[in-house]
Design a protein around this motif. Structure first.
Motif, PDB file in Angstrom:
ATOM      1  N   LEU A   8       0.837  -1.193   0.000  1.00  0.00           N
ATOM      2  CA  LEU A   8       0.000   0.000   0.000  1.00  0.00           C
ATOM      3  C   LEU A   8       0.872   1.242   0.000  1.00  0.00           C
ATOM      4  O   LEU A   8       1.932   1.274   0.630  1.00  0.00           O
ATOM      5  CB  LEU A   8      -0.902   0.017   1.241  1.00  0.00           C
ATOM      6  CG  LEU A   8      -1.667  -1.267   1.550  1.00  0.00           C
ATOM      7  CD1 LEU A   8      -2.405  -1.133   2.874  1.00  0.00           C
ATOM      8  CD2 LEU A   8      -2.629  -1.605   0.428  1.00  0.00           C
ATOM      9  N   GLN A   9       0.417   2.267  -0.689  1.00  0.00           N
ATOM     10  CA  GLN A   9       1.106   3.555  -0.685  1.00  0.00           C
ATOM     11  C   GLN A   9       0.133   4.623  -0.207  1.00  0.00           C
ATOM     12  O   GLN A   9      -0.961   4.779  -0.740  1.00  0.00           O
ATOM     13  CB  GLN A   9       1.634   3.917  -2.074  1.00  0.00           C
ATOM     14  CG  GLN A   9       2.466   5.193  -2.080  1.00  0.00           C
ATOM     15  CD  GLN A   9       2.970   5.526  -3.467  1.00  0.00           C
ATOM     16  OE1 GLN A   9       2.223   6.027  -4.300  1.00  0.00           O
ATOM     17  NE2 GLN A   9       4.239   5.248  -3.723  1.00  0.00           N
ATOM     18  N   PHE A  10       0.540   5.359   0.819  1.00  0.00           N
ATOM     19  CA  PHE A  10      -0.270   6.410   1.419  1.00  0.00           C
ATOM     20  C   PHE A  10       0.277   7.765   0.978  1.00  0.00           C
ATOM     21  O   PHE A  10       1.486   8.015   1.061  1.00  0.00           O
ATOM     22  CB  PHE A  10      -0.214   6.316   2.948  1.00  0.00           C
ATOM     23  CG  PHE A  10      -0.738   5.027   3.503  1.00  0.00           C
ATOM     24  CD1 PHE A  10      -2.002   4.955   4.064  1.00  0.00           C
ATOM     25  CD2 PHE A  10       0.032   3.868   3.466  1.00  0.00           C
ATOM     26  CE1 PHE A  10      -2.497   3.760   4.574  1.00  0.00           C
ATOM     27  CE2 PHE A  10      -0.446   2.667   3.974  1.00  0.00           C
ATOM     28  CZ  PHE A  10      -1.712   2.621   4.520  1.00  0.00           C
ATOM     29  N   THR A  11      -0.606   8.622   0.518  1.00  0.00           N
ATOM     30  CA  THR A  11      -0.230   9.976   0.128  1.00  0.00           C
ATOM     31  C   THR A  11      -0.890  10.956   1.089  1.00  0.00           C
ATOM     32  O   THR A  11      -2.109  10.948   1.255  1.00  0.00           O
ATOM     33  CB  THR A  11      -0.662  10.287  -1.308  1.00  0.00           C
ATOM     34  OG1 THR A  11      -0.080   9.337  -2.199  1.00  0.00           O
ATOM     35  CG2 THR A  11      -0.219  11.686  -1.714  1.00  0.00           C
ATOM     36  N   MET A  12      -0.061  11.780   1.720  1.00  0.00           N
ATOM     37  CA  MET A  12      -0.555  12.781   2.664  1.00  0.00           C
ATOM     38  C   MET A  12      -0.009  14.144   2.270  1.00  0.00           C
ATOM     39  O   MET A  12       0.985  14.255   1.551  1.00  0.00           O
ATOM     40  CB  MET A  12      -0.114  12.442   4.089  1.00  0.00           C
ATOM     41  CG  MET A  12      -0.738  11.165   4.637  1.00  0.00           C
ATOM     42  SD  MET A  12      -0.334  10.892   6.385  1.00  0.00           S
ATOM     43  CE  MET A  12      -1.492   9.560   6.773  1.00  0.00           C
ATOM     44  N   VAL A  13      -0.645  15.190   2.759  1.00  0.00           N
ATOM     45  CA  VAL A  13      -0.176  16.546   2.537  1.00  0.00           C
ATOM     46  C   VAL A  13       0.032  17.186   3.899  1.00  0.00           C
ATOM     47  O   VAL A  13      -0.766  17.008   4.822  1.00  0.00           O
ATOM     48  CB  VAL A  13      -1.165  17.359   1.672  1.00  0.00           C
ATOM     49  CG1 VAL A  13      -2.530  17.482   2.355  1.00  0.00           C
ATOM     50  CG2 VAL A  13      -0.603  18.730   1.355  1.00  0.00           C
ATOM     51  N   ALA A  14       1.134  17.909   4.038  1.00  0.00           N
ATOM     52  CA  ALA A  14       1.420  18.595   5.294  1.00  0.00           C
ATOM     53  C   ALA A  14       0.483  19.787   5.449  1.00  0.00           C
ATOM     54  O   ALA A  14       0.347  20.610   4.545  1.00  0.00           O
ATOM     55  CB  ALA A  14       2.872  19.044   5.326  1.00  0.00           C
ATOM     56  N   ALA A  15      -0.173  19.880   6.600  1.00  0.00           N
ATOM     57  CA  ALA A  15      -1.034  21.025   6.891  1.00  0.00           C
ATOM     58  C   ALA A  15      -0.286  22.095   7.674  1.00  0.00           C
ATOM     59  O   ALA A  15      -0.694  23.260   7.689  1.00  0.00           O
ATOM     60  CB  ALA A  15      -2.263  20.565   7.678  1.00  0.00           C
TER      61      ALA A  15
END
Length: 319
Positions: A8-15
């Motif tokens: 699995l690959q998780f993509t997140m964005v820094a807030a």
């Protein structure tokens, strides 16, 4: 099928500003485990999962502290059914994206819904180092997407999107047939191993600080045998490394561009620091390597050596 892996690959964005040090894999693993415990642990008074009467029916324990059943050989605890693949250790500015991976082995893929909710839980608890500019709080992130991926072929399947309600079931399993097919595309007399995260192997009582195939293959055989016994449907032929050890021993290290890095991981539960450093970089081997290709490809999927759940022992094998 013997053993299947799901990646699995998780993509997140820094807030907010977010900082991941050299132990980024440990930070990701800790964030996921803490989110699992926070959301699903029904007995937070138990000192450990093993001491909890709900142990045998708890999804958290199945991932965090899997124990061997009566009649199984080895120590009390099974190898954990997952590995992490950490993001790039660096500082992320708000609106920058980061990705990290998680490999699930065998029946552990059935726990994917819990993993999704745990990943969403990282939004609440934060990730990375505590920053002075944020009054000692960790960086905040938002989960954008989760994909199933095949590290061997590059195939991708969307599983979760932040703007959609439904989650798909991972549908890109990798098993013996896929491993054998990819291994057959590699050359038989020259292979490159690129150690993406620290490779920490113990051989004859000491740390392996120079690339060598024999201790790597030997440890891989043990790891694959344990994983197939715990999470597979039968023996994994590629795990029988005994006949491969003489070939691995006779391989020539033609090129060595590795270095040793020292990293420590801090456990809030035990209050102790654990060394998780090892070799990183690139090594090229030559010799009669054809019979070694398959087990080496397996190793690129399940990691090898110490601290695999924290991201160590991740490498790729190339021609």
């Amino acid at each position: 099928m013997s053993l299947l892996t799901h990646h699995l690959q998780f993509t997140m964005v820094a807030a907010t500003p977010l900082e991941l040090g050299d132990n980024a894999g440990s930070a990701v693993r800790g964030a996921l485990v803490n989110a699992l415990l926070d959301r699903f642990c029904a007995n937070k008074d138990a000192p450990t999962c093993v001491d909890c009467p709900l142990f045998n029916v708890c999804p958290v324990a199945a991932l965090v502290a899997p124990m061997r059943e009566t009649g199984e050989t080895g120590g009390d605890q099974r190898p954990r059914p997952y590995v992490t693949r950490p993001p790039q250790p660096r500082r992320y500015a708000p609106d920058e994206t980061l990705t990290f991976g998680l490999g699930l082995f065998g029946h552990a893929a059935e726990l994917f819904p819990y993993v999704v909710i745990a990943a969403q839980g990282i939004e609440r608890q934060g990730l990375g180092r505590r920053l002075q500019e944020q009054n000692g709080r960790r960086g905040r992130v938002r989960l954008l997407a989760i994909h199933a991926v095949n590290p061997l072929t590059g195939d991708r399947q969307p599983l979760f999107q932040a703007d959609q309600r439904q989650v798909q079931v991972p549908g890109i399993p990798i098993g013996p047939a896929e491993v054998a097919a990819f291994a057959a595309t590699l050359p038989e007399n020259r292979l490159t191993l690129r150690f993406l995260t620290p490779m920490r192997l113990i051989d004859k009582g000491g740390l392996v600080k120079r690339p060598a195939l024999r201790p790597l293959i030997q440890r891989l055989g043990i790891r694959l045998t344990d994983l197939a016994a715990a999470y597979g449907d039968g023996p994994l032929p590629a795990a029988d490394a005994r006949a491969l050890l003489p070939l691995a021993e006779s391989a020539t290290l033609e090129y060595d561009n590795t270095r040793w890095i020292d990293i420590t991981s801090y456990s809030r539960r035990s209050g102790e620091r654990t060394p998780i450093g090892g070799m990183v970089g690139e090594a090229v081997f030559t010799g009669n390597l054809g019979p070694l290709r398959e087990i080496l490809v397996w190793g690129s999927l399940v990691h090898v050596g110490k601290n695999a759940v924290k991201g160590d022992g991740w490498y790729v094998v190339e021609g």
